[in-house]
Design a protein around this motif. Structure first.
Motif, PDB file in Angstrom:
ATOM      1  N   GLN A 176       0.187  12.103  -3.986  1.00 28.90           N
ATOM      2  CA  GLN A 176      -0.814  12.794  -3.171  1.00 28.90           C
ATOM      3  C   GLN A 176      -0.110  13.052  -1.860  1.00 28.90           C
ATOM      4  O   GLN A 176      -0.539  14.012  -1.037  1.00 28.90           O
ATOM      5  N   LEU A 177       0.453  12.091  -1.521  1.00 31.87           N
ATOM      6  CA  LEU A 177       1.046  12.257  -0.063  1.00 31.87           C
ATOM      7  C   LEU A 177       2.759  12.498  -0.573  1.00 31.87           C
ATOM      8  O   LEU A 177       3.326  11.450  -0.732  1.00 31.87           O
ATOM      9  N   THR A 178       3.442  13.681  -0.084  1.00 31.98           N
ATOM     10  CA  THR A 178       4.495  13.930  -0.346  1.00 31.98           C
ATOM     11  C   THR A 178       5.685  13.666   0.811  1.00 31.98           C
ATOM     12  O   THR A 178       6.515  13.102   0.709  1.00 31.98           O
ATOM     13  N   ASP A 179       4.856  13.389   2.133  1.00 35.30           N
ATOM     14  CA  ASP A 179       5.656  13.228   3.364  1.00 35.30           C
ATOM     15  C   ASP A 179       5.613  11.613   3.305  1.00 35.30           C
ATOM     16  O   ASP A 179       4.709  11.079   3.399  1.00 35.30           O
ATOM     17  N   GLU A 180       6.980  10.958   3.070  1.00 36.71           N
ATOM     18  CA  GLU A 180       7.098   9.492   3.182  1.00 36.71           C
ATOM     19  C   GLU A 180       6.532   8.986   4.618  1.00 36.71           C
ATOM     20  O   GLU A 180       5.959   7.717   4.567  1.00 36.71           O
ATOM     21  N   ALA A 181       6.749   9.702   5.949  1.00 34.80           N
ATOM     22  CA  ALA A 181       5.979   9.146   7.062  1.00 34.80           C
ATOM     23  C   ALA A 181       4.746   9.027   6.917  1.00 34.80           C
ATOM     24  O   ALA A 181       3.997   8.193   7.556  1.00 34.80           O
ATOM     25  N   GLN A 182       4.054   9.963   6.465  1.00 35.21           N
ATOM     26  CA  GLN A 182       2.564  10.057   6.138  1.00 35.21           C
ATOM     27  C   GLN A 182       1.975   8.806   5.476  1.00 35.21           C
ATOM     28  O   GLN A 182       1.087   8.268   5.708  1.00 35.21           O
ATOM     29  N   ALA A 183       2.732   8.771   4.526  1.00 36.63           N
ATOM     30  CA  ALA A 183       2.407   7.639   3.498  1.00 36.63           C
ATOM     31  C   ALA A 183       2.710   6.269   4.093  1.00 36.63           C
ATOM     32  O   ALA A 183       1.811   5.423   3.963  1.00 36.63           O
ATOM     33  N   GLU A 184       3.658   6.125   5.018  1.00 34.91           N
ATOM     34  CA  GLU A 184       3.906   4.727   5.704  1.00 34.91           C
ATOM     35  C   GLU A 184       2.849   4.540   6.821  1.00 34.91           C
ATOM     36  O   GLU A 184       2.165   3.545   6.733  1.00 34.91           O
ATOM     37  N   ALA A 185       2.441   5.717   7.561  1.00 36.01           N
ATOM     38  CA  ALA A 185       1.577   5.788   8.542  1.00 36.01           C
ATOM     39  C   ALA A 185      -0.022   5.265   8.074  1.00 36.01           C
ATOM     40  O   ALA A 185      -0.560   4.532   8.467  1.00 36.01           O
ATOM     41  N   LEU A 186      -0.296   5.888   6.823  1.00 36.33           N
ATOM     42  CA  LEU A 186      -1.657   5.498   6.139  1.00 36.33           C
ATOM     43  C   LEU A 186      -1.658   4.314   5.648  1.00 36.33           C
ATOM     44  O   LEU A 186      -2.525   3.497   5.835  1.00 36.33           O
ATOM     45  N   ALA A 187      -0.552   3.930   4.974  1.00 36.23           N
ATOM     46  CA  ALA A 187      -0.273   2.396   4.471  1.00 36.23           C
ATOM     47  C   ALA A 187      -0.648   1.575   5.732  1.00 36.23           C
ATOM     48  O   ALA A 187      -1.366   0.354   5.590  1.00 36.23           O
ATOM     49  N   LEU A 188       0.034   1.626   6.736  1.00 33.45           N
ATOM     50  CA  LEU A 188      -0.071   0.655   8.059  1.00 33.45           C
ATOM     51  C   LEU A 188      -1.587   0.802   8.558  1.00 33.45           C
ATOM     52  O   LEU A 188      -1.983  -0.305   8.719  1.00 33.45           O
ATOM     53  N   TYR A 189      -2.195   1.793   8.773  1.00 29.45           N
ATOM     54  CA  TYR A 189      -3.507   1.988   9.076  1.00 29.45           C
ATOM     55  C   TYR A 189      -4.394   1.400   8.153  1.00 29.45           C
ATOM     56  O   TYR A 189      -5.373   0.499   8.430  1.00 29.45           O
ATOM     57  N   LEU A 190      -4.347   1.493   6.726  1.00 30.77           N
ATOM     58  CA  LEU A 190      -5.415   0.812   5.844  1.00 30.77           C
ATOM     59  C   LEU A 190      -4.939  -0.792   6.145  1.00 30.77           C
ATOM     60  O   LEU A 190      -5.935  -1.578   5.958  1.00 30.77           O
ATOM     61  N   ALA A 191      -3.737  -1.186   6.100  1.00 29.77           N
ATOM     62  CA  ALA A 191      -3.448  -2.691   6.298  1.00 29.77           C
ATOM     63  C   ALA A 191      -4.065  -3.106   7.557  1.00 29.77           C
ATOM     64  O   ALA A 191      -4.714  -4.265   7.336  1.00 29.77           O
ATOM     65  N   GLN A 192      -4.088  -2.547   8.750  1.00 32.85           N
ATOM     66  CA  GLN A 192      -4.670  -2.843   9.903  1.00 32.85           C
ATOM     67  C   GLN A 192      -6.053  -2.974   9.687  1.00 32.85           C
ATOM     68  O   GLN A 192      -7.009  -3.527  10.570  1.00 32.85           O
ATOM     69  N   GLN A 193      -6.900  -2.142   8.896  1.00 40.40           N
ATOM     70  CA  GLN A 193      -8.131  -2.186   8.668  1.00 40.40           C
ATOM     71  C   GLN A 193      -8.620  -2.752   7.293  1.00 40.40           C
ATOM     72  O   GLN A 193      -9.505  -2.198   6.509  1.00 40.40           O
ATOM     73  N   LYS A 194      -8.092  -3.747   7.229  1.00 37.75           N
ATOM     74  CA  LYS A 194      -8.249  -4.622   5.962  1.00 37.75           C
ATOM     75  C   LYS A 194      -9.556  -4.834   5.455  1.00 37.75           C
ATOM     76  O   LYS A 194     -10.214  -4.786   4.548  1.00 37.75           O
ATOM     77  N   LEU A 245       0.666  -1.006  -0.097  1.00 40.50           N
ATOM     78  CA  LEU A 245      -0.146  -0.055  -0.079  1.00 40.50           C
ATOM     79  C   LEU A 245       0.863   1.252   0.096  1.00 40.50           C
ATOM     80  O   LEU A 245       0.648   2.095  -0.579  1.00 40.50           O
ATOM     81  N   GLN A 246       2.081   1.350   0.745  1.00 37.17           N
ATOM     82  CA  GLN A 246       3.005   2.442   0.813  1.00 37.17           C
ATOM     83  C   GLN A 246       3.411   2.752  -0.704  1.00 37.17           C
ATOM     84  O   GLN A 246       3.529   3.832  -1.170  1.00 37.17           O
ATOM     85  N   VAL A 247       3.795   1.617  -1.478  1.00 36.29           N
ATOM     86  CA  VAL A 247       4.227   1.774  -2.689  1.00 36.29           C
ATOM     87  C   VAL A 247       3.168   2.532  -3.538  1.00 36.29           C
ATOM     88  O   VAL A 247       3.430   3.275  -4.453  1.00 36.29           O
ATOM     89  N   LEU A 248       1.936   1.907  -3.421  1.00 38.97           N
ATOM     90  CA  LEU A 248       0.777   2.714  -4.301  1.00 38.97           C
ATOM     91  C   LEU A 248       0.621   3.963  -3.686  1.00 38.97           C
ATOM     92  O   LEU A 248       0.316   4.959  -4.680  1.00 38.97           O
ATOM     93  N   LEU A 249       0.641   4.379  -2.583  1.00 40.63           N
ATOM     94  CA  LEU A 249       0.332   5.685  -2.085  1.00 40.63           C
ATOM     95  C   LEU A 249       1.476   6.699  -2.321  1.00 40.63           C
ATOM     96  O   LEU A 249       1.152   7.644  -2.929  1.00 40.63           O
ATOM     97  N   SER A 250       2.673   6.122  -2.606  1.00 36.63           N
ATOM     98  CA  SER A 250       3.771   7.015  -2.893  1.00 36.63           C
ATOM     99  C   SER A 250       3.912   7.204  -4.272  1.00 36.63           C
ATOM    100  O   SER A 250       4.051   8.441  -4.748  1.00 36.63           O
ATOM    101  N   ALA A 251       3.386   6.408  -5.270  1.00 38.34           N
ATOM    102  CA  ALA A 251       3.080   6.544  -6.678  1.00 38.34           C
ATOM    103  C   ALA A 251       1.894   7.559  -6.932  1.00 38.34           C
ATOM    104  O   ALA A 251       2.151   8.120  -8.086  1.00 38.34           O
ATOM    105  N   SER A 252       1.275   7.565  -6.073  1.00 43.08           N
ATOM    106  CA  SER A 252      -0.002   8.829  -6.356  1.00 43.08           C
ATOM    107  C   SER A 252       0.539  10.345  -6.358  1.00 43.08           C
ATOM    108  O   SER A 252      -0.275  11.080  -6.718  1.00 43.08           O
TER     109      SER A 252
END
Length: 110
Positions: A47-65, A38-45
């Motif tokens: 939309q999120l320029t901050d790597e830490a935000q992309a990582e945090a959002l990816a982890l959240y989405l994975a936890q909420q699968k 998910l982080q790779v997908l979010l980074s490619a968009s």
């Protein structure tokens, strides 16, 4: 002295979490794999320029699968699916019970 088996989930040489169950460790490892994808997908968009935000959002989405899959329409809500499953089980039990009653009734008639 007690012997305790521990399962350690490690990423890039860093210990992430320790479990007493292999199944729990495998599930956590799989969730981290999902977060990485998910982080790779979010980074490619872009939309999120901050790597830490992309990582945090990816982890959240994975936890909420599960809720995420429901929101995407890939999966029906677990509650509705559980009710359907229970209704099917009850219907099968009723059908089996009525067949058993017919067989008993037929046995007494003979």
């Amino acid at each position: 002295m007690a012997v305790i088996t521990k399962y350690v989930v490690e990423r890039s040489g860093v210990e992430k979490m320790t479990f007493t169950s292999k199944a729990e460790a495998d599930a956590y490892d799989k969730m981290l794999d999902t977060a990485d994808a998910l982080q790779v997908l979010l980074s490619a968009s872009n939309q999120l320029t901050d790597e830490a935000q992309a990582e945090a959002l990816a982890l959240y989405l994975a936890q909420q699968k599960e809720p995420l899959l429901v929101a995407l329409g890939v999966k029906k809500a677990a509650k509705a699916g559980k009710q359907d499953s229970e209704e099917q089980t009850t219907a099968k039990q009723d059908d089996t019970s009525s067949k058993g009653l017919k067989a008993v009734a037929a046995g007494h008639a003979a």
